[in-house]
Design a protein around this motif. Structure first.
Motif, PDB file in Angstrom:
ATOM      1  N   UNK A  63       0.833  -1.200   0.000  1.00 52.58           N
ATOM      2  CA  UNK A  63       0.000   0.000   0.000  1.00 52.58           C
ATOM      3  C   UNK A  63       0.871   1.255   0.000  1.00 52.58           C
ATOM      4  N   UNK A  64       0.343   2.320  -0.548  1.00 50.13           N
ATOM      5  CA  UNK A  64       1.076   3.576  -0.670  1.00 50.13           C
ATOM      6  C   UNK A  64       1.094   4.350   0.647  1.00 50.13           C
ATOM      7  N   UNK A  65       2.293   4.694   1.084  1.00 46.58           N
ATOM      8  CA  UNK A  65       2.458   5.506   2.299  1.00 46.58           C
ATOM      9  C   UNK A  65       1.830   6.887   2.078  1.00 46.58           C
ATOM     10  N   UNK A  66       2.067   7.473   0.919  1.00 51.16           N
ATOM     11  CA  UNK A  66       1.543   8.816   0.624  1.00 51.16           C
ATOM     12  C   UNK A  66       0.011   8.802   0.595  1.00 51.16           C
ATOM     13  N   UNK A  67      -0.578   7.800  -0.046  1.00 52.35           N
ATOM     14  CA  UNK A  67      -2.042   7.702  -0.072  1.00 52.35           C
ATOM     15  C   UNK A  67      -2.608   7.563   1.339  1.00 52.35           C
ATOM     16  N   UNK A  68      -1.911   6.780   2.184  1.00 51.90           N
ATOM     17  CA  UNK A  68      -2.348   6.631   3.576  1.00 51.90           C
ATOM     18  C   UNK A  68      -2.310   7.977   4.298  1.00 51.90           C
ATOM     19  N   UNK A  69      -1.207   8.694   4.171  1.00 54.64           N
ATOM     20  CA  UNK A  69      -1.081   9.997   4.842  1.00 54.64           C
ATOM     21  C   UNK A  69      -2.133  10.969   4.322  1.00 54.64           C
ATOM     22  N   UNK A  70      -2.397  10.945   3.040  1.00 49.84           N
ATOM     23  CA  UNK A  70      -3.388  11.851   2.454  1.00 49.84           C
ATOM     24  C   UNK A  70      -4.803  11.585   2.985  1.00 49.84           C
ATOM     25  N   UNK A  71      -5.044  10.386   3.515  1.00 47.75           N
ATOM     26  CA  UNK A  71      -6.361  10.067   4.066  1.00 47.75           C
ATOM     27  C   UNK A  71      -6.521  10.483   5.526  1.00 47.75           C
ATOM     28  N   UNK A  72      -5.453  10.990   6.144  1.00 47.21           N
ATOM     29  CA  UNK A  72      -5.531  11.452   7.533  1.00 47.21           C
ATOM     30  C   UNK A  72      -6.439  12.683   7.559  1.00 47.21           C
ATOM     31  N   UNK A  73      -7.476  12.647   8.414  1.00 44.31           N
ATOM     32  CA  UNK A  73      -8.488  13.708   8.450  1.00 44.31           C
ATOM     33  C   UNK A  73      -7.936  15.081   8.810  1.00 44.31           C
ATOM     34  N   UNK A  74      -7.190  15.174   9.880  1.00 42.80           N
ATOM     35  CA  UNK A  74      -6.698  16.450  10.386  1.00 42.80           C
ATOM     36  C   UNK A  74      -5.550  16.987   9.529  1.00 42.80           C
ATOM     37  N   UNK A  75      -5.698  18.203   8.986  1.00 43.52           N
ATOM     38  CA  UNK A  75      -4.599  18.786   8.192  1.00 43.52           C
ATOM     39  C   UNK A  75      -3.304  18.913   9.005  1.00 43.52           C
ATOM     40  N   UNK A  76      -3.408  19.259  10.280  1.00 44.42           N
ATOM     41  CA  UNK A  76      -2.227  19.408  11.129  1.00 44.42           C
ATOM     42  C   UNK A  76      -1.559  18.048  11.354  1.00 44.42           C
ATOM     43  N   UNK A  77      -2.362  17.025  11.600  1.00 48.01           N
ATOM     44  CA  UNK A  77      -1.807  15.684  11.808  1.00 48.01           C
ATOM     45  C   UNK A  77      -1.185  15.171  10.501  1.00 48.01           C
ATOM     46  N   UNK A  78      -1.783  15.507   9.379  1.00 51.56           N
ATOM     47  CA  UNK A  78      -1.239  15.124   8.074  1.00 51.56           C
ATOM     48  C   UNK A  78       0.123  15.806   7.869  1.00 51.56           C
ATOM     49  N   UNK A  79       0.202  17.090   8.208  1.00 44.67           N
ATOM     50  CA  UNK A  79       1.466  17.838   8.105  1.00 44.67           C
ATOM     51  C   UNK A  79       2.534  17.198   9.010  1.00 44.67           C
ATOM     52  N   UNK A  80       2.146  16.837  10.236  1.00 44.38           N
ATOM     53  CA  UNK A  80       3.077  16.174  11.152  1.00 44.38           C
ATOM     54  C   UNK A  80       3.514  14.811  10.610  1.00 44.38           C
ATOM     55  N   UNK A  81       2.603  14.094   9.965  1.00 43.62           N
ATOM     56  CA  UNK A  81       2.942  12.789   9.393  1.00 43.62           C
ATOM     57  C   UNK A  81       4.009  12.943   8.309  1.00 43.62           C
ATOM     58  N   UNK A  82       3.885  13.974   7.485  1.00 45.91           N
ATOM     59  CA  UNK A  82       4.906  14.213   6.453  1.00 45.91           C
ATOM     60  C   UNK A  82       6.243  14.594   7.081  1.00 45.91           C
ATOM     61  N   UNK A  83       6.205  15.371   8.160  1.00 49.40           N
ATOM     62  CA  UNK A  83       7.440  15.747   8.860  1.00 49.40           C
ATOM     63  C   UNK A  83       8.094  14.494   9.444  1.00 49.40           C
TER      64      UNK A  83
END
Length: 140
Positions: free
Chosen positions: A11-31
Motif C-alpha cells: 500500500x502507498x504511504x503517501x495515499x495513507x497519509x493523504x487520508x488522515x483527516x486532520x490537516x495538522x496531523x497530516x502535516x506532522x505525518x509528512x514531517x
C-alpha cells in the motif's frame, strides 16, 4: 494458528497519509516521514493498514512465536501519533526524559504533535532502536 496482522504491504504511504483527516496531523505525518526516512536510511513501507515502518527484522521468541516487524515506525492515529521503537532498548528511558511532551506504552511513545517534541532526541531514539534491534536480531 495465530497469524500476525501487522505485515508489510504494498500500500502507498503517501495515499495513507493523504487520508488522515486532520490537516495538522497530516502535516506532522509528512514531517515524521522525512525524519524517520532520513535518520533510518530506510524507505517507508506500510505495515498493516495504519503503521508506516522503516527497515525490518525477524524475531523469534523462546515460545516459538516468530514474525517480522519494522525496526522503527509511526502511525498518525486519530487521538495521538504513535511512535514505534524497540521495547527493552536501554537508553529509551533516559532519552524520554528530554524528549518533550509524550506518554508511553510498552513499545509505543504517544505524542499529540511534532512541535511538542525535541526532533534531535527523536533522531537519537530512532538510531538507538535500530542499533538495538539489528544487534539483537541480526538475521534480516
Amino acid at each position: 494458528m495465530y497469524e500476525l496482522q501487522t505485515k508489510e504491504t504494498d500500500n502507498s504511504v503517501i495515499e495513507f497519509i493523504e487520508q488522515v483527516d486532520s490537516p495538522k496531523k497530516r502535516e506532522d505525518a509528512y514531517r515524521l516521514l522525512d525524519i524517520f526516512a532520513e535518520t533510518s536510511g530506510f524507505e517507508a513501507k506500510m505495515w498493516g493498514p495504519s503503521i508506516i515502518g522503516f527497515g525490518a527484522y525477524h524475531y523469534k521468541y523462546a515460545t516459538g512465536h516468530e514474525g517480522d516487524a519494522p525496526l522503527v515506525g509511526f502511525s498518525p492515529r486519530k487521538a495521538k501519533i504513535s511512535l514505534y521503537f524497540a521495547p527493552g532498548e536501554k537508553k529509551r528511558e533516559e532519552l524520554l526524559k528530554v524528549f518533550g511532551k509524550h506518554t508511553t506504552g510498552k513499545a509505543c511513545v504517544y505524542i499529540n504533535k511534532v512541535a511538542d517534541i525535541n526532533e534531535d532526541v527523536l533522531k537519537e531514539m530512532i538510531n538507538e532502536s535500530i542499533t538495538f534491534l539489528t544487534e539483537m536480531y541480526p538475521n534480516k
